[in-house]
Design an enzyme around this catalytic site. Structure first.
Site, short mmCIF file in Angstrom:
data_model
loop_
_atom_site.label_atom_id
_atom_site.label_comp_id
_atom_site.label_asym_id
_atom_site.label_seq_id
_atom_site.Cartn_x
_atom_site.Cartn_y
_atom_site.Cartn_z
N ASP A 180 -10.29 45.42 -55.26
CA ASP A 180 -9.44 44.67 -56.19
C ASP A 180 -10.12 43.41 -56.70
OD1 ASP A 180 -6.92 44.21 -57.59
OD2 ASP A 180 -6.77 42.46 -56.30
N ASP B 111 0.72 40.08 -56.24
CA ASP B 111 -0.62 39.74 -56.74
C ASP B 111 -0.80 38.22 -56.74
OD1 ASP B 111 -3.20 39.92 -57.67
OD2 ASP B 111 -2.67 40.59 -59.69
ZN LIG Z 1 -6.34 43.41 -59.29
#
Ligand SMILES: [Zn+2]
Length: 436
Positions: free
Chosen positions: A149, A302
């Site tokens: 990520d 996030d």
């Molecule tokens: Zn991401």
């Protein structure tokens, strides 16, 4: 032995019934008729009690980027937001791509003590997208998933091999879906607002074409794919199709995608700059529809803290990302439950049981014997978002000054109180008070 704690007259998140929930020695216990003098009591009238929230997508920034956040400050923010377990991303400095670093993160989380920290390990060495990290060893060290990520796995061949090697571990690969060639040097969603502001756009297809590819690779390999932070209408369609095909594909979305659109960037506000970017009204509607029809498997924040200096740069140069741990529940209650898109029960499930299912984490209930990981919140209490009062180091939120409903009152992890809101008091039993 830890003190008996009673949440008196709380409302059960799922059944809606009034109950007194008792906790002792880290677990839920049957509520005693006459609590002893050592008990402490929270008057929970009007408040909802639920299992502690789980956030499967957090950037704690340690090791190496402690100016943005530390495991201490990030997990403290999580507790304030009602979270009792969080999974953290490995795009740190150095990257968490060895068993030793997985263990280091886990231990640091335990030492901080504000919530459970579940490390996510890198898929490839240094997240460079080339050589696979030692996935089996990373799983044995305690990683709950693998992810590069922050960046996509560009090579389909590398992704294929990663899925093949991850398969025996049973852990999913969390995909940050983004085609770098389509993204180019875009800084916000490609559309009318980007044109008006003269900023380079990122087309939604940069996300959805990679979702389609990885769904096909899940089919080819039998591996598990989890789409991170879905933002675009066709990506939700890709997830829906993958499920219809019976593939082991799951996906998450974040509060900002159901609350905001690219118009939040209006005056070059870097607090509305994130990746994937805020998208169109139609995409926001598609996000809400995918939540309502069960396509979205779970929520995540996030949470991506940056320093104020970094976010003060010109829009094109500022880093992507916003903080999310301390506004997630209120944004869910105000903007999903409030307008009636989903029930309170379903919304809470998407922050609790649902992520636990996706990531194979043990079930947490409010039944006697269950580990006392829980949150007590007032679903109606209104408050104004003031970033200066956040526990995270990050002040980068697009919601500063917003009036939201839903306030976390008490968070408890393994029976220990990890957060208490201002004004919430623990009282002693009445009989004991009179005796004093
Ligand atoms: Zn991401």
């Amino acid at each position: 032995m830890s003190a008996l704690t009673l949440f008196r007259d709380a409302t059960h998140w799922r059944t809606g019934e009034r109950l007194t929930l008792a906790v002792e020695d880290g677990v839920v216990v049957p509520a005693p008729r006459h609590p002893g003098a050592h008990a402490r009591i929270v008057d929970a009238r009007g408040a909802v009690i639920a299992p502690g929230l789980v956030d499967v997508h957090v950037h704690l920034r340690e090791p190496g980027q402690s100016a943005k956040e530390t495991i201490e400050t990030g997990t403290r923010a999580a507790a304030a937001g009602g979270f009792t377990s969080i999974a953290c991303m490995p795009n740190t400095d150095p990257v968490v791509d060895t068993a030793a670093w997985v263990e280091w993160v886990r231990r640091r989380g335990e030492a901080a003590g504000h919530c459970e920290v579940l490390p996510i390990a890198a898929v490839t060495v240094g997240q460079r997208g080339e050589q696979l990290a030692p996935l089996d060893a990373l799983a044995r060290a305690g990683a709950v998933a693998f992810s590069d990520d922050g960046r996509p796995i560009v090579s389909a061949a590398v992704m294929r091999h990663a899925l093949e090697y991850a398969r025996p571990t049973g852990l999913p690969i969390i995909c940050h879906e983004e085609d770098p060639a389509l993204k180019g040097d875009g800084v916000m969603h490609e559309g009318f607002t980007a044109t008006r502001l003269g900023l380079r756009g990122i087309p939604g297809a940069a996300e959805s074409v990679m979702c389609r590819r990885d769904a096909d690779l899940a089919e080819l390999t039998g591996g598990r794919v989890h789409f991170a932070h879905l933002s675009y209408s066709a990506s939700f369609d890709a997830l829906r199709d993958a499920k219809a095909r019976g593939l082991a594909v799951t996906g998450e979305t974040c509060p900002h995608y159901w609350v905001l659109t690219d118009e939040a960037v209006a005056d070059y506000d870097t607090h509305a700059k994130m990746n994937p970017p805020l998208r169109s009204e139609g995409d926001r509607d598609a996000c809400i529809a995918a939540i309502a029809d069960g396509t979205v498997d779970c929520f995540a924040t996030d949470h991506a803290p940056h320093t104020s200096d970094e976010k003060s740069r010109p829009f094109s140069e500022a880093p992507f990302g916003i903080v999310g741990l301390e506004t997630a529940l209120a944004l869910t209650l105000t903007h999903l439950v409030g307008p009636g898109h989903v029930s309170l029960e379903r919304a809470i499930e998407l922050w609790t049981d649902a992520p636990r299912r996706v990531f194979g984490l043990p079930e947490v209930t409010l039944k006697p014997g269950s580990q006392a990981d829980l949150v007590l919140f007032d679903p109606d209490a209104a408050w104004t978002v003031d970033p200066e009062r956040f526990h995270t180091k990050g002040r980068n939120t697009p919601f500063a000054g917003w009036r939201l409903r839903g306030r976390v009152l008490v968070t408890m992890r393994e029976g220990r109180v990890t957060h208490v809101a201002d004004g919430v008091a623990f009282e002693r039993p009445v009989a004991e008070k009179a005796a004093r």
